[in-house]
Design a protein around this motif. Structure first.
Motif, PDB file in Angstrom:
ATOM      1  N   LYS A  92     107.016  24.581 157.812  1.00 55.27           N
ATOM      2  CA  LYS A  92     106.714  25.897 157.234  1.00 55.27           C
ATOM      3  C   LYS A  92     105.555  25.850 156.237  1.00 55.27           C
ATOM      4  CE  LYS A  92     111.411  27.694 157.777  1.00 55.27           C
ATOM      5  NZ  LYS A  92     112.569  28.292 157.087  1.00 55.27           N
ATOM      6  N   ASN A  93     104.963  24.643 156.070  1.00 52.98           N
ATOM      7  CA  ASN A  93     103.831  24.461 155.161  1.00 52.98           C
ATOM      8  C   ASN A  93     104.151  24.990 153.752  1.00 52.98           C
ATOM      9  OD1 ASN A  93     101.256  23.540 154.555  1.00 52.98           O
ATOM     10  ND2 ASN A  93     100.308  25.526 154.981  1.00 52.98           N
ATOM     11  N   GLN A  94     105.329  24.613 153.262  1.00 56.21           N
ATOM     12  CA  GLN A  94     105.788  25.082 151.953  1.00 56.21           C
ATOM     13  C   GLN A  94     104.993  24.422 150.834  1.00 56.21           C
ATOM     14  OE1 GLN A  94     107.930  27.414 151.458  1.00 56.21           O
ATOM     15  NE2 GLN A  94     109.736  27.276 152.755  1.00 56.21           N
ATOM     16  N   ARG A  95     104.807  25.156 149.736  1.00 53.29           N
ATOM     17  CA  ARG A  95     104.146  24.633 148.542  1.00 53.29           C
ATOM     18  C   ARG A  95     105.091  24.809 147.357  1.00 53.29           C
ATOM     19  NH1 ARG A  95     101.539  22.801 151.875  1.00 53.29           N
ATOM     20  NH2 ARG A  95      99.282  22.851 152.241  1.00 53.29           N
ATOM     21  N   TYR A  96     105.288  23.740 146.595  1.00 50.64           N
ATOM     22  CA  TYR A  96     106.197  23.779 145.454  1.00 50.64           C
ATOM     23  C   TYR A  96     105.442  23.449 144.170  1.00 50.64           C
ATOM     24  CZ  TYR A  96     109.455  23.077 149.356  1.00 50.64           C
ATOM     25  OH  TYR A  96     110.134  23.172 150.542  1.00 50.64           O
ATOM     26  N   ARG A  97     106.042  23.836 143.045  1.00 51.12           N
ATOM     27  CA  ARG A  97     105.437  23.540 141.744  1.00 51.12           C
ATOM     28  C   ARG A  97     106.496  22.952 140.816  1.00 51.12           C
ATOM     29  NH1 ARG A  97     104.739  26.310 136.907  1.00 51.12           N
ATOM     30  NH2 ARG A  97     105.765  28.155 137.765  1.00 51.12           N
ATOM     31  N   CYS A  98     106.179  21.808 140.198  1.00 49.18           N
ATOM     32  CA  CYS A  98     107.093  21.167 139.250  1.00 49.18           C
ATOM     33  C   CYS A  98     106.999  21.873 137.902  1.00 49.18           C
ATOM     34  CB  CYS A  98     106.745  19.687 139.105  1.00 49.18           C
ATOM     35  SG  CYS A  98     107.776  18.819 137.891  1.00 49.18           S
TER      36      CYS A  98
END
Length: 353
Positions: free
Chosen positions: A35-41
């Motif tokens: 799903k080409n997910q992007r996360y942020r810490c």
């Protein structure tokens, strides 16, 4: 031997995308890539990834997937569109740690509540707090605020504790609280890799290298100077570090293990005023907690030590913890007798062992 997931240290279900991982991390990696997910810490991109807390930071979890060698090109595009396949559940009945899992979940909530309780009301909530060295009056004020929070955390984590009569709860809490304060300070030291200062739940700290800052009375009512008070009492910081902080750092005690030690400290036995029924329940709880942490050491902590030896090393911290807490309270008693520095009476009563 059971192989462990290289991402979260849960039981592995085999090689997936080139690495030994569990079914949960396999699914997470496949879903993220497809799903080409992007996360942020939300922290400093260094969150610990364990099976009990692997969902807290998706960014660091995915980064660890890549770091251990999971291959993006192994993910079949659009596979999830056709439906999920059932994954085998390996060792779920054996690897169950319900008591400590509940404690871990609620501790995360406690940490979030602390950010509100201890925030500086004179500053915007959008500004990151800058830690500062506190004196003894400010530190004690932090711990007094903490007492009710810690009690609420315990009540909501252990149904056995919640069912105790109020007098039996008080017996356990009074024995527990000062020890927990010291044990959590060791946990913060493990997280931050420092023992020269003692971090507090508020995010501030006690400067152990320059203890006169701790013994300074901003109101100017202290009969002796901060320097003289430090000469009399500052050796207690060394006792605390030797008995609690350094052993925890040496064995790299993680959050799950720190909370297990906290639970064992709470359900102590042989306390003054403790009923026989309470003692029996505490014994059962301690046995269950020790089984869970031993299982955790076997399956989820990959060290050169045998799991039983690791558990023994951790348990050896508990009598040292009691010694450090007793020394802390003796200092408070001596300071009151000598009128060296004034300790809030409410906190003094909470610290009695």
């Amino acid at each position: 031997m059971t192989k462990l997931c290289e991402v979260c240290y849960d039981a592995s279900t085999g090689t997936h995308f080139g690495v030994q991982v569990c079914s949960a991390c396999t699914a997470f990696f496949r879903r993220t890539v497809s799903k080409n997910q992007r996360y942020r810490c939300k922290e400093k991109k260094a969150c610990e990834i364990l099976s009990t807390i692997r969902n807290i930071c998706k960014s660091c979890r995915f980064a660890k997937c890549l770091a251990v060698g999971m291959k993006k090109d192994g993910v079949q595009k659009f596979r999830d569109v056709y439906g999920k396949r059932e994954c085998p559940r390996v060792l779920t009945s054996i690897a169950s740690t319900p008591i400590l899992d509940s404690l871990v979940r609620n501790y995360t909530h406690l940490e979030n509540v602390r950010q509100v309780i201890h925030r500086d009301e004179t500053k915007s909530v959008f500004l990151e707090k800058s830690p500062r060295a506190l004196n003894y009056k400010e530190s004690i004020n932090v711990f007094l605020k903490e007492y009710q929070l810690v009690e609420d955390w315990i009540v909501n984590s252990f149904k056995e504790f919640a069912m105790f009569p109020s007098d039996q709860k008080s017996v356990l809490l009074r024995n527990f609280y000062l020890q927990f304060v010291l044990l959590e300070g060791g946990h913060f030291a493990c997280q931050r890799g420092r023992s020269d200062i003692t971090y507090l739940p508020s995010g501030d700290y006690i400067d152990c290298v320059n203890p006169e800052t701790y013994y300074n009375d901003p109101d100017g009512r202290q009969p002796i100077s901060a320097g003289d008070a430090a000469k009399m009492f500052a050796s207690s910081f060394g006792t605390y570090r030797r008995n609690v902080t350094h052993p925890m750092q040496r064995d790299h005690v993680d959050q799950f293990e720190f909370l297990a030690l906290s639970a064992l400290t709470l359900f102590d036995t042989g306390l003054e005023g403790q009923s026989e029924e309470n003692i029996e329940i505490c014994r059962r709880m301690r046995k269950s907690i020790q089984r869970e942490v031993l299982l955790y050491c076997k399956l989820k902590r990959r060290t050169e030590l045998d799991a039983s030896i690791r558990l023994g090393n951790m348990l050896s911290i508990l009598p040292n913890l009691q010694r450090a807490a007793r020394r802390f309270h003796e200092d408070m008693t001596l300071s009151n007798v000598m009128n060296a520095y004034s300790v809030d009476q409410k906190f003094y009563e909470l610290g009695k062992l």
